[in-house]
Write a protein that holds these residues in place. Structure first.
Motif, PDB file in Angstrom:
ATOM      1  N   ASN A 131      56.569  91.328   0.021  1.00  0.00           N
ATOM      2  CA  ASN A 131      56.655  92.496   0.904  1.00  0.00           C
ATOM      3  C   ASN A 131      57.859  92.437   1.828  1.00  0.00           C
ATOM      4  O   ASN A 131      58.193  93.440   2.459  1.00  0.00           O
ATOM      5  N   GLY A 132      58.504  91.276   1.911  1.00  0.00           N
ATOM      6  CA  GLY A 132      59.640  91.140   2.814  1.00  0.00           C
ATOM      7  C   GLY A 132      60.930  90.754   2.111  1.00  0.00           C
ATOM      8  O   GLY A 132      61.842  90.207   2.719  1.00  0.00           O
ATOM      9  N   ILE A 133      61.020  91.043   0.804  1.00  0.00           N
ATOM     10  CA  ILE A 133      62.216  90.669   0.050  1.00  0.00           C
ATOM     11  C   ILE A 133      63.389  91.558   0.450  1.00  0.00           C
ATOM     12  O   ILE A 133      63.269  92.780   0.559  1.00  0.00           O
ATOM     13  N   THR A 134      64.539  90.937   0.673  1.00  0.00           N
ATOM     14  CA  THR A 134      65.774  91.647   0.964  1.00  0.00           C
ATOM     15  C   THR A 134      66.886  91.096   0.076  1.00  0.00           C
ATOM     16  O   THR A 134      66.692  90.095  -0.639  1.00  0.00           O
ATOM     17  N   VAL A 135      68.040  91.737   0.126  1.00  0.00           N
ATOM     18  CA  VAL A 135      69.183  91.271  -0.659  1.00  0.00           C
ATOM     19  C   VAL A 135      69.543  89.833  -0.281  1.00  0.00           C
ATOM     20  O   VAL A 135      69.868  89.012  -1.148  1.00  0.00           O
ATOM     21  N   SER A 136      69.462  89.500   0.994  1.00  0.00           N
ATOM     22  CA  SER A 136      69.897  88.180   1.454  1.00  0.00           C
ATOM     23  C   SER A 136      68.936  87.049   1.090  1.00  0.00           C
ATOM     24  O   SER A 136      69.354  85.896   0.965  1.00  0.00           O
ATOM     25  N   ASN A 137      67.635  87.353   0.903  1.00  0.00           N
ATOM     26  CA  ASN A 137      66.692  86.252   0.623  1.00  0.00           C
ATOM     27  C   ASN A 137      66.098  86.302  -0.782  1.00  0.00           C
ATOM     28  O   ASN A 137      65.277  85.467  -1.138  1.00  0.00           O
ATOM     29  N   ALA A 138      66.490  87.275  -1.589  1.00  0.00           N
ATOM     30  CA  ALA A 138      65.868  87.450  -2.905  1.00  0.00           C
ATOM     31  C   ALA A 138      66.046  86.217  -3.788  1.00  0.00           C
ATOM     32  O   ALA A 138      65.103  85.765  -4.438  1.00  0.00           O
ATOM     33  N   CYS A 139      67.243  85.660  -3.825  1.00  0.00           N
ATOM     34  CA  CYS A 139      67.491  84.491  -4.683  1.00  0.00           C
ATOM     35  C   CYS A 139      66.771  83.254  -4.170  1.00  0.00           C
ATOM     36  O   CYS A 139      66.293  82.432  -4.957  1.00  0.00           O
ATOM     37  N   PHE A 158      62.905  92.921  -7.803  1.00  0.00           N
ATOM     38  CA  PHE A 158      63.855  93.339  -6.776  1.00  0.00           C
ATOM     39  C   PHE A 158      65.289  93.013  -7.224  1.00  0.00           C
ATOM     40  O   PHE A 158      66.198  93.825  -7.065  1.00  0.00           O
ATOM     41  N   ILE A 159      65.489  91.837  -7.781  1.00  0.00           N
ATOM     42  CA  ILE A 159      66.821  91.446  -8.238  1.00  0.00           C
ATOM     43  C   ILE A 159      67.301  92.361  -9.349  1.00  0.00           C
ATOM     44  O   ILE A 159      68.481  92.759  -9.378  1.00  0.00           O
ATOM     45  N   LYS A 160      66.420  92.744 -10.265  1.00  0.00           N
ATOM     46  CA  LYS A 160      66.813  93.643 -11.340  1.00  0.00           C
ATOM     47  C   LYS A 160      67.253  94.998 -10.804  1.00  0.00           C
ATOM     48  O   LYS A 160      68.169  95.626 -11.344  1.00  0.00           O
ATOM     49  N   ALA A 161      66.607  95.466  -9.750  1.00  0.00           N
ATOM     50  CA  ALA A 161      66.936  96.776  -9.191  1.00  0.00           C
ATOM     51  C   ALA A 161      68.166  96.748  -8.294  1.00  0.00           C
ATOM     52  O   ALA A 161      68.821  97.767  -8.097  1.00  0.00           O
ATOM     53  N   HIS A 162      68.503  95.565  -7.725  1.00  0.00           N
ATOM     54  CA  HIS A 162      69.617  95.468  -6.773  1.00  0.00           C
ATOM     55  C   HIS A 162      70.563  94.336  -7.179  1.00  0.00           C
ATOM     56  O   HIS A 162      71.101  93.629  -6.336  1.00  0.00           O
ATOM     57  N   THR A 163      70.791  94.198  -8.482  1.00  0.00           N
ATOM     58  CA  THR A 163      71.526  93.040  -8.988  1.00  0.00           C
ATOM     59  C   THR A 163      72.917  92.919  -8.392  1.00  0.00           C
ATOM     60  O   THR A 163      73.348  91.836  -7.984  1.00  0.00           O
ATOM     61  N   ASP A 164      73.651  94.007  -8.344  1.00  0.00           N
ATOM     62  CA  ASP A 164      75.033  93.959  -7.889  1.00  0.00           C
ATOM     63  C   ASP A 164      75.129  93.406  -6.464  1.00  0.00           C
ATOM     64  O   ASP A 164      75.989  92.568  -6.159  1.00  0.00           O
TER      65      ASP A 164
END
Length: 471
Positions: A131-139, A158-164
């Motif tokens: 519920n708290g995934i962001t671009v900075s902590n996804a990996c 989340f990574i698949k949707a915001h891969t770039d």
């Protein structure tokens, strides 16, 4: 230290006099008294108790014996650690079935859940983190999911949707080789292969540094060698390979010759003579199709790499199309339309029937695309929604009205799905979606028509981003 299993929400774990006296006693002796008749949920006392217990060398290995009905018991060994908040959350989970997770304790709780094989607590931690995934902590979460949460797929959607964006983050550089391999094997990453290679080169430099290797081309090649075969070099252009791949030194000369030969045949359209190659040859399915806008009126100004159409003077309706057909080899396509300027605040509603100020969006087939110069929004080869509330199929107004608000800054998404033979429109402002079935075998192009002074912005997006808000 024995803790009765019947301790409930109205009982204290620590008993005695004042907090100051108890804190002093705990620090001196490391002993914690337990009174099952008092409130277990006094967080301050419990945390203080664990701090004294776990920080005391005399009690570096403490066993909690949890008594069950019938005389059975369960032992939990708490080795020396500073996971006070995590230990409290773990006990709260064991006794009250509620870990009371927060950003303050979730990392420690993950460690303890893995250590004591509390699978359901690990699952709750996974849900909390998702519920708290962001671009900075996804990996970082994707890495921890396999190591500690027993959930190797956490963060993957989340990574698949915001891969770039994720591949440009700092946490991407900290992925292990095994977890990065999982990502590169994924078919639905929404990123161009050129950006994949750039990210892999950045990761190789970071990994070589972690291993204490000198930054030489030979060492970097050694680091990425198990992963290079997952990069889809054949879908890149010869210019991209010459500009980015060849100078990097990550590929051997023989591999570059193999890739250049394949790409040369592909770019010449000589598909019958394409040589065999060890790299994947198809684009990732999550990749957005590359196209921009073309227009049938010179008064319309295209800017922003032909993604923004500005129609300022007075004049008749202008029609715009995507600069290329949407290939059926990629089964799903999506694009997002944003109104940057409108004549007023048009609303999709039955009462507003005037054409003035309307904007039409939808798809048009190959026959209509071939005559762009004479194309209008009433063409009989399209499926079109408009801001006056009408929905037309092949030029025929359908009986149902579309109730969608469309104002400045309110994006609208369209998704074309060849596999399901559907085209869908979604309004972010109202969260309404409308879907229509397509004919078999048709190939389509994005279609837009505007009258002045409307300005629109159109961007192809990954189908995984359809209906998802902009971040």
């Amino acid at each position: 230290m024995e803790v009765p299993a019947g301790i409930g929400g109205d009982e204290k774990l620590v008993s005695g006099g004042s907090l100051e006296d108890e804190e002093e006693d705990i620090k001196k002796t490391g002993k914690v008294s337990v009174d099952p008749k008092k409130d277990f949920t006094n967080a301050l006392k419990v945390e203080m108790a664990f701090e004294g217990l776990l920080d005391n060398a005399l009690f570096s290995d403490c066993t909690l014996v949890v008594r069950q009905a019938g005389g059975c018991c369960r032992e939990i060994a708490l080795l020396s650690t500073k996971s006070y908040n995590g230990a409290l959350a773990m006990l709260s989970y064991i006794y009250l079935d509620n870990a009371k997770l927060s950003s303050r304790n979730v990392a420690e709780t993950i460690e303890l859940a893995a250590k004591y094989h509390l699978d359901y607590l690990s699952r709750d931690c996974s849900k909390f983190l998702e519920n708290g995934i962001t671009v900075s902590n996804a990996c970082a979460l994707f890495q921890q999911g396999a190591e500690k949460l027993r959930n190797p797929s956490i963060g993957l959607e989340f990574i698949k949707a915001h891969t770039d964006q994720v591949f440009k983050s700092r946490s991407f550089l900290k992925l292990s080789q095994d977890r990065l391999k999982v990502l590169l094997e994924c078919e639905f990453l929404s990123i161009e292969e050129e950006a994949v290679f750039i990210a892999l080169a950045r990761w190789a430099a970071a990994e070589a540094d972690r291993r204490g290797l000198l930054m030489t081309q030979e060492n970097l090649r050694k680091v990425v060698d198990p992963l290079l075969h997952l990069v889809r070099f054949p879908v890149m252009s010869s210019g991209q390979i010459a500009r980015l791949v060849a100078p990097s030194g990550l590929l051997r000369n023989s591999e570059l010759v193999e890739i250049f030969t394949y790409v040369a045949f592909k770019e010449k359209g000589n598909h019958a003579k394409l040589p065999k190659i060890k790299y994947p040859v198809h684009p990732r399915k999550g990749t957005a199709s590359k196209w921009d806008l073309v227009c049938n009126r010179s008064e319309v100004r295209l800017k922003g790499d032909n993604t923004i159409a500005e129609y300022s003077p007075t004049g008749p309706e202008a029609c715009l199309l995507g600069s290329q057909d949407l290939p059926r080899t990629i089964v799903r396509h999506a694009w997002r339309i944003t109104l940057l300027k409108i004549i007023r605040r048009p609303v999709f509603a039955a009462a507003r029937r005037t054409r003035r100020g309307t904007t039409n969006v939808g798809i048009i087939n190959e026959k209509a695309r071939s005559r762009l110069s004479s194309l209008t929004s009433f063409d009989g080869q399209g499926i079109v929604w408009n801001s006056a509330g009408q929905f037309r199929v092949k030029g025929i107004v359908q009986p149902r009205r579309v109730q969608i608000k469309w104002d400045t800054g309110g994006p609208i998404d369209i998704c074309l799905d060849y596999s399901r033979r559907t085209v869908s429109l979604y309004c972010h402002r109202c969260e309404n979606e409308y879907t229509w079935n397509l004919e078999v075998g048709e190939t389509y192009t994005p279609f837009f028509s505007i009258v002045p002074p409307n300005h629109i912005k159109v961007l192809p997006i990954s189908p995984d981003l359809y209906k998802l808000p902009s971040r």
